[in-house]
Design an enzyme around this catalytic site. Structure first.
Site, PDB file in Angstrom:
ATOM      1  N   ARG A  34      35.104  -9.035 -28.888  1.00 63.54           N
ATOM      2  CA  ARG A  34      35.879  -7.782 -29.124  1.00 63.54           C
ATOM      3  C   ARG A  34      37.401  -7.274 -29.399  1.00 63.54           C
ATOM      4  O   ARG A  34      37.887  -8.962 -27.646  1.00 63.54           O
ATOM      5  CB  ARG A  34      35.786  -6.994 -28.288  1.00 63.54           C
ATOM      6  CG  ARG A  34      35.529  -5.376 -27.462  1.00 63.54           C
ATOM      7  CD  ARG A  34      35.445  -4.079 -28.984  1.00 63.54           C
ATOM      8  NE  ARG A  34      35.632  -3.239 -28.178  1.00 63.54           N
ATOM      9  CZ  ARG A  34      35.791  -2.599 -29.277  1.00 63.54           C
ATOM     10  NH1 ARG A  34      34.953  -2.812 -30.269  1.00 63.54           N
ATOM     11  NH2 ARG A  34      36.539  -0.771 -28.738  1.00 63.54           N
ATOM     12  N   SER A  94      15.701  -6.233   0.415  1.00 60.09           N
ATOM     13  CA  SER A  94      17.226  -6.929   0.665  1.00 60.09           C
ATOM     14  C   SER A  94      17.511  -7.359   1.985  1.00 60.09           C
ATOM     15  O   SER A  94      17.860  -7.677   2.577  1.00 60.09           O
ATOM     16  CB  SER A  94      18.558  -6.451   0.002  1.00 60.09           C
ATOM     17  OG  SER A  94      18.424  -6.787  -1.344  1.00 60.09           O
ATOM     18  N   GLU A 129       1.381  -1.409   0.426  1.00 57.81           N
ATOM     19  CA  GLU A 129      -0.226  -0.058   0.111  1.00 57.81           C
ATOM     20  C   GLU A 129       0.835   0.845   0.226  1.00 57.81           C
ATOM     21  O   GLU A 129       1.788   1.171   0.305  1.00 57.81           O
ATOM     22  CB  GLU A 129      -0.700  -0.250   1.351  1.00 57.81           C
ATOM     23  CG  GLU A 129      -1.711  -0.873   1.067  1.00 57.81           C
ATOM     24  CD  GLU A 129      -2.575  -1.062   2.364  1.00 57.81           C
ATOM     25  OE1 GLU A 129      -2.378  -0.043   3.541  1.00 57.81           O
ATOM     26  OE2 GLU A 129      -3.813  -1.744   2.764  1.00 57.81           O
ATOM     27  N   GLU A 142       9.443  -7.595  -3.746  1.00 56.11           N
ATOM     28  CA  GLU A 142       8.762  -9.591  -2.766  1.00 56.11           C
ATOM     29  C   GLU A 142       9.307  -9.522  -1.744  1.00 56.11           C
ATOM     30  O   GLU A 142      10.532 -10.666  -1.313  1.00 56.11           O
ATOM     31  CB  GLU A 142       8.813 -10.473  -3.409  1.00 56.11           C
ATOM     32  CG  GLU A 142       8.044 -10.410  -4.365  1.00 56.11           C
ATOM     33  CD  GLU A 142       7.500 -11.903  -5.237  1.00 56.11           C
ATOM     34  OE1 GLU A 142       7.731 -13.430  -4.279  1.00 56.11           O
ATOM     35  OE2 GLU A 142       6.464 -12.013  -6.142  1.00 56.11           O
TER      36      GLU A 142
END
Ligand code: CAA
Length: 388
Positions: A268, A366, A127, A363
């Site tokens: 490269r 860290s 929220e 979710e």
């Protein structure tokens, strides 16, 4: 390393890799730039069974283990993290939550369609004032006898504008704190469900993130999940598994960054040789490879613990924490290896770098994972320095 995977798990990994390369890679840059939802690709993921992988086949799912799900997430996340977050939320938050805690009626009515991907789900916990502090729910669900009246606003909702079903957490009894929270299955077509504007995000830009408003939404009692007051525990238990999915996404970002950087470093040339042969680059890749392998061990271990019915909350937090940090670091290093080319869209690593950031945030940030891990230390039987 082979990780002792079964034939079936290897086949899932291969199928996901092939799908990602053939169907997600073309157009991924354009969808990201235009914030265009990968509707066609989500349909294909549904057909391939990627949206309800772990659900019992009796409810239309693939009946697979968490390990298979993690392998598929890892491969898809190497290429398209908008697609993989759609997949992750549907699988491990929405389908898993209903299958584990829903009634038979709820499973028949909602789970079958979610597992086949006919319907897409969203998980509505956050929220405006309740992100990390998830117990501070301001959305209310007041008991009106045969139904609850739902009012409030949810933020940062993945699949917000495209989902058919929301799992909504709301406060039913303020005096009881988090023990007064309930979880509900809400159909997005019901009166009073209002979808806000799509967020213009740093990464995972093709995924569909919205604010959702609930204005006097009548939710039948039959749509409450679990006993009265089970909603917060429901959210936490569901997120414990969800975090393994996001850990796998982060692992995919890290591994994808390394694959791209390794390939580029061989092609490269500077100072007369491929940059791979310069120690400054080779050692960077060695560090990435080592850290990614550690992340992989943590992610696979958490998945295997879930499959074995062991407590996976802390292992899941460790996996998400380490994999997310590794994703961010690896993607930044991959851009560095690419030099100026890494800073432009067509080399893909700048997108992975932008996508990596969200794995340290959603979710559970860290820091929330560190909180879960550090609190668990207090439960351990610690060696005492006092000789007895
Ligand atoms: N499993 C089961 N129960 C759990 C649990 C878990 N993993 N974690 C906590 N609980 C229980 C506790 O045991 C406690 O229960 P009792 O009161 O009965 O003992 C209750 O929940 C409250 O827990 P705490 O006392 O630990 O609460 P807290 O406020 O101190 O901390 C928190 C809780 C871990 C910080 C939690 O609020 C949290 O995880 N916050 C982060 C929220 C989050 O991850 N949001 C993500 C949004 S969803 C999303 O991002 C999806 C998307 O769209 C991609």
């Amino acid at each position: 390393m082979k990780y002792d995977l079964t034939e079936e798990q290897l086949a899932v990994k291969e199928a996901a890799r092939e799908f990602a390369q053939k169907e997600l890679l073309p157009g991924v840059i354009e969808r990201d730039t235009k914030m265009e939802y990968p509707a066609e690709q989500v349909k294909m993921m549904a057909e391939l069974g990627f949206l309800g992988m772990m659900v019992d086949p009796a409810y239309g799912g693939g009946g697979m283990d968490t390990m298979s799900y993690v392998l598929a997430m890892e491969e898809i996340s190497k290429i398209d993290n908008s697609a993989s977050v759609i997949m992750s939320v549907n699988n491990s938050l929405v389908c898993w939550g209903i299958e584990e805690f829903g009634t038979e009626e709820q499973k028949q009515k909602y789970l079958t369609r979610l597992a086949t991907g006919e319907h897409i789900g969203a998980f509505c916990l956050s929220e405006p004032g309740a992100g990390s502090d998830a117990t501070s729910q301001k959305t209310t669900a007041i008991d009106k006898g045969d139904h609850y009246l739902l009012n409030g606003t949810k933020n940062w909702i993945t699949n917000g504008g495209t989902s058919d079903i929301h799992l909504v957490m709301a406060q039913s009894d303020q005096d009881k704190g988090h023990k007064g929270v309930n979880a509900f299955i809400v159909e997005t077509g019901w009166d009073g469900v209002e979808i806000g504007a799509k967020e213009d995000k740093l990464g995972i830009r093709a995924s569909d993130t919205h604010t959702i408003m609930y204005n006097d939404v009548k939710v039948p009692k039959a749509n409450r999940i679990g006993e009265d007051g089970f909603g917060f525990k429901f959210a936490m238990k569901t997120l414990s598994g969800g975090r393994i999915g996001i850990a796998a996404q982060a692992l995919g970002i890290a591994a994808g960054s390394l694959e791209l950087a390794t390939k580029y470093a061989q092609e490269r040339e500077t100072f007369g040789k491929p940059i791979f042969k310069h120690q400054a680059v080779g050692f960077k890749l060695a560090d990435m490879e080592t850290e990614i392998e550690v992340a992989r061990l943590l992610v696979y271990r958490a998945a295997q613990m879930k499959d074995k019915g062991l407590d996976y909350t802390v292992p899941g937090s460790m996996a998400k924490y380490y994999a997310a940090e590794t994703a961010m670091k690896s993607a930044v290093e991959a851009v560095q290896v690419h030099g100026g080319y890494g800073y432009v869209k067509e080399y893909h690593v700048e997108r992975l770098m932008r996508d990596a950031k969200i794995t340290q945030i959603y979710e559970g940030t860290s820091e929330i994972q560190q909180l879960v891990i550090s609190r668990n230390l207090l439960k351990k039987d610690l060696y005492s320095p006092v000789i007895i």
